[in-house]
Design a protein around this motif. Structure first.
Motif, short mmCIF file in Angstrom:
data_model
loop_
_atom_site.label_atom_id
_atom_site.label_comp_id
_atom_site.label_asym_id
_atom_site.label_seq_id
_atom_site.Cartn_x
_atom_site.Cartn_y
_atom_site.Cartn_z
N CYS A 159 0.83 -1.19 0.00
CA CYS A 159 0.00 0.00 0.00
C CYS A 159 0.87 1.24 0.00
O CYS A 159 1.84 1.32 0.74
N CYS A 163 -2.21 5.91 5.22
CA CYS A 163 -3.17 6.41 6.21
C CYS A 163 -2.38 6.49 7.53
O CYS A 163 -1.58 5.60 7.83
N TYR A 165 -2.82 6.00 10.59
CA TYR A 165 -2.97 5.03 11.69
C TYR A 165 -2.41 3.65 11.32
O TYR A 165 -2.33 2.76 12.16
N CYS A 166 -2.02 3.44 10.07
CA CYS A 166 -1.91 2.08 9.54
C CYS A 166 -0.47 1.60 9.36
O CYS A 166 0.38 2.32 8.84
N VAL A 168 0.30 -1.10 7.50
CA VAL A 168 0.43 -1.90 6.28
C VAL A 168 1.53 -1.41 5.33
O VAL A 168 2.32 -2.21 4.82
#
Ligand code: 5AD
Ligand code: SF4
Length: 440
Positions: A159, A163, A165-166, A168
């Motif tokens: 990704c 974002c 918070y993420c 990934v």
């Protein structure tokens, strides 16, 4: 220091978290089987246990340590333990240092090397591999042979959205798309092995792009159209999508491609523009709603699903109410909701004004009540419809079968059917999590 142990003959792969981990877990099992190992029978001890972990939310790492502890047998011995997945990627070194019983740590982009690492470990050499080379893995995996009626196919990984918070983008790396020809081939093998429905997977599946057999650049809709040409493949789904990657072509495909199921998981995360901006979502409430309108215009019966985070740092009561309002407007067929969980290394973790646990609990309860209300309403609305159900397995009761409607609802019915069959069912009753049907 470790000492040599007999090479494992049986294995168990335990996958946690998302569907991409389920796919990776299946591929790891195929790899080990190709090396002559066999899956341990239900209830039996395995010589090798692969913990295929998830790092997306809180307590992921603690959970891995407690799972490792629980693998110790009554006589004090333990299987050979391999930790795979996103916790391995993020905290591999630390796991190796803290858990001597773990002999292999392998990240999501390197698990094609699992068999040789297991062999090394059996010979007394602990091994860690968390490099993120793009695409090497898939070419090194064995060919698909057998499949359940519903199969996963990872088409895209990673990704680039970041974002705030993420984890990934850090654990799975940059977005990569697997080549068109490889996917057409893997799908063909899955269908030959029994798959009737394929779910295309990716962290940002609708960012998939490739070059088709005529050298044209195509998006996910082009791939779906190519797969749909296989007469034995009856259904296509895809997940998870980012709102910004819903192209005109993909939206149009929902109106044109019969095998593309009327279901869309399209996370919005929050219903307030300030929060969305702080999350770096790069869409607004209005742009999301406008997108849904365009999709519903071509496919009015589409079932919508989403993900939500409550209690993002700084989220106020009124901002949370905006999320409830969005849920009410969209009327999701189903949705997932989570309490915000600070992930080490992500920008949101160091933002001010973290929301208290009790406020988060209360918000989550209210949101889930709203989602459950809509899910039941969606299921009740389906009663009276006649639809196809792809039979996946036997039910608990004699003569009962379980399968899915086009809208991804679980449907149970009794009568003459078999696993892998597409049957026509009239939906006669609805609960919050499933419907009962009558064969027609
Ligand atoms: N805290 C809570 N939920 C999260 N998700 C991702 N990161 C976090 C986090 N730090 C949720 C998002 C995403 C889903 C897979 O998990 O809603 O869409
Ligand atoms: Fe995480 Fe956002 Fe990427 Fe989804 S789009 S994987 S939530 S960074």
């Amino acid at each position: 220091m470790s000492s040599a142990a007999p090479s494992p003959k049986t294995f168990r792969v335990k996958s946690f978290g998302c569907q991409m981990n389920v796919y990776d877990g299946e591929r790891m099992a195929e790899l080990l089987a190709a090396e002559g190992m066999s899956a341990a029978a239900e209830g039996d001890d395995a010589d090798l246990v692969v913990l295929n972990t998830c790092h997306i939310r809180e307590k992921a790492t603690e959970k891995v340590y407690s799972d490792i502890g629980r693998l110790r047998r009554d006589d004090g011995s333990a299987p050979l333990i391999a930790v795979a997945g996103c916790v391995a990627q993020a905290e591999g070194e630390e796991i190796m240092a803290r858990a001597p019983s773990v002999k292999v740590v392998v990240g999501p982009q390197s698990y094609h090397r699992l068999p040789e690492m297991v062999a090394d470990a059996a010979a007394g050499k602990r091994a860690t591999e968390t490099d993120m080379p793009a695409e090497a893995k898939f070419a090194a995996l064995p060919k698909r042979r057998k499949s359940a009626p519903t199969a996963f196919l990872t088409v895209q990984e990673g990704c680039d959205k970041f974002c705030t918070y993420c984890v990934v983008p850090y654990t799975r790396g940059a977005e990569i798309s697997r080549p068109f020809a490889d996917l057409v081939e893997e799908a063909k093998l899955l269908v030959a092995g029994g798959a009737r429905e394929i779910t295309l997977l990716g962290q940002n599946v609708n960012a998939w792009t490739g070059e088709d057999d005529k050298g044209r650049t195509v998006g996910l809709d082009g791939l779906a159209r190519a797969l749909a040409a296989n007469p034995d493949l009856l259904r296509i789904r895809y997940t998870t999508s980012h709102p910004n990657d819903m192209t005109d072509g993909l939206i149009a495909a929902h109106g044109e491609l019969e095998k593309l199921m009327p279901f869309l998981h399209l996370p919005v995360q929050a219903g307030n523009d300030r929060v969305l901006k702080a999350m770096n979502r790069s869409h607004t409430v209005d742009s999301y709603m406008a997108l849904l309108e365009r999709i519903r215009a071509v496919r009015p019966d589409i079932a919508l699903s989403g993900d939500f985070i409550v209690g993002f740092p700084g989220e106020t009561d009124t901002e949370f109410e905006d999320t409830l309002r969005l849920v009410e407007q969209v009327a999701y067929a189903q949705a997932f909701s989570f309490k915000y969980s600070p992930r080490p290394g992500t920008p949101a973790a160091t933002m001010p004004d973290h929301v208290s646990a009790s406020v988060m609990d209360e918000r989550l309860q209210r949101l889930q009540a709203a989602i459950n209300r809509d899910q039941l309403a969606f299921n009740k609305d389906s009663v009276g419809k006649t639809c196809d159900v792809l039979v996946e397995r036997r039910g608990k009761h004699r003569g009962q079968w379980l399968g899915k409607s086009p809208w991804l609802q679980s449907v149970h019915f009794t009568g003459d059917a078999d696993i892998g069959q597409m049957v026509t069912v009239e939906l006669v009753d609805a609960g919050p999590n499933s419907l009962s049907g009558r064969l027609v």
